[in-house]
Every structure is written in C-alpha cells, then in structure tokens.
Write a protein that holds these residues in place. Structure first.
Motif, PDB file in Angstrom:
ATOM      1  N   MET A 243       1.811  -0.874  26.587  1.00  0.00           N
ATOM      2  CA  MET A 243       2.598   0.252  27.087  1.00  0.00           C
ATOM      3  C   MET A 243       1.754   1.130  28.001  1.00  0.00           C
TER       4      MET A 243
ATOM      5  N   LEU B 143       1.399  -0.649  31.246  1.00  0.00           N
ATOM      6  CA  LEU B 143       2.649  -0.598  32.017  1.00  0.00           C
ATOM      7  C   LEU B 143       2.821   0.743  32.715  1.00  0.00           C
ATOM      8  N   VAL B 144       2.382   1.815  32.081  1.00  0.00           N
ATOM      9  CA  VAL B 144       2.491   3.136  32.694  1.00  0.00           C
ATOM     10  C   VAL B 144       1.406   3.328  33.750  1.00  0.00           C
TER      11      VAL B 144
ATOM     12  N   PRO C 248       1.673  -0.547  36.578  1.00  0.00           N
ATOM     13  CA  PRO C 248       2.860  -1.331  36.217  1.00  0.00           C
ATOM     14  C   PRO C 248       2.992  -2.645  36.977  1.00  0.00           C
ATOM     15  N   ALA C 249       2.604  -2.696  38.243  1.00  0.00           N
ATOM     16  CA  ALA C 249       2.787  -3.921  39.030  1.00  0.00           C
ATOM     17  C   ALA C 249       1.955  -5.074  38.468  1.00  0.00           C
TER      18      ALA C 249
ATOM     19  N   PHE D  70       0.741  -5.173  34.939  1.00  0.00           N
ATOM     20  CA  PHE D  70       1.034  -5.420  33.524  1.00  0.00           C
ATOM     21  C   PHE D  70       2.463  -5.857  33.254  1.00  0.00           C
ATOM     22  N   VAL D  71       3.377  -5.668  34.214  1.00  0.00           N
ATOM     23  CA  VAL D  71       4.767  -6.069  33.985  1.00  0.00           C
ATOM     24  C   VAL D  71       4.868  -7.574  33.767  1.00  0.00           C
ATOM     25  N   TRP D  72       3.957  -8.336  34.312  1.00  0.00           N
ATOM     26  CA  TRP D  72       4.038  -9.792  34.189  1.00  0.00           C
ATOM     27  C   TRP D  72       3.766 -10.262  32.762  1.00  0.00           C
TER      28      TRP D  72
ATOM     29  N   ARG E 210      12.429  -6.306  30.368  1.00  0.00           N
ATOM     30  CA  ARG E 210      11.839  -6.898  31.572  1.00  0.00           C
ATOM     31  C   ARG E 210      12.443  -6.309  32.838  1.00  0.00           C
TER      32      ARG E 210
ATOM     33  N   ALA F 274      11.294  -2.665  33.318  1.00  0.00           N
ATOM     34  CA  ALA F 274       9.881  -2.623  33.702  1.00  0.00           C
ATOM     35  C   ALA F 274       9.682  -3.086  35.145  1.00  0.00           C
TER      36      ALA F 274
ATOM     37  N   TYR G  99      10.814  -0.244  37.401  1.00  0.00           N
ATOM     38  CA  TYR G  99       9.806   0.814  37.355  1.00  0.00           C
ATOM     39  C   TYR G  99       8.556   0.415  38.144  1.00  0.00           C
ATOM     40  N   ALA G 100       8.158  -0.848  38.040  1.00  0.00           N
ATOM     41  CA  ALA G 100       6.936  -1.289  38.698  1.00  0.00           C
ATOM     42  C   ALA G 100       7.072  -1.286  40.219  1.00  0.00           C
TER      43      ALA G 100
END
Length: 75
Positions: free
Chosen positions: A17, A20-21, A24-25, A27-29, A41, A44, A47-48
C-alpha cells in the motif's frame, strides 16, 4: 494438484500500500499477481496513470489556447 481459487480477494499488505501511494506506476503491477480483485486493479491503474492523463489534457488545452492567441495576434 491444482490450486483452489479463493472466494475472497486477498488484502493489500501495508508495504505494498505504501508503494502504491509513493510510486504507483511501478507498484501497480504487483496487483496483477493472483489473488487481488479486479476492482482494486482498475482503481490502482487509474490512480497510477492519472498524472499522465492530466498532463495530456492540460497540454491539449494549452495548445488550443496558444493556437487561438496566434490566430488573434495575426488579425
């Protein structure tokens, strides 16, 4: 032996988490590993890539504004 599908999506741990914050680009994977829900998904990913969407829209607005200024200054 086949893996039994989970009935509930697994929760996001605090380290993921935070990633992701923070970035994000990247950790979203990790959310595409098995077990995470589809809605998580999608949210996220939106957001990313929101900064890229805002930058694209902002650049398009600026180019239209610049074009109007060029046309108005030539009159």
């Amino acid at each position: 032996m086949a893996a039994v599908p989970r009935s509930e999506p697994r929760p996001v741990n605090p380290a993921l988490m935070f990633g992701l914050v923070a970035v994000p680009a990247f950790f979203v994977w990790f959310l595409f590993l098995p077990g995470y829900g589809r809605s998580l998904r999608i949210v996220a990913l939106v957001y990313a890539f929101m900064p890229l969407i805002f930058a694209g829209v902002g650049m398009a607005v600026w180019l239209v504004f610049w074009a109007f200024l060029k046309i108005a200054s030539s009159l």
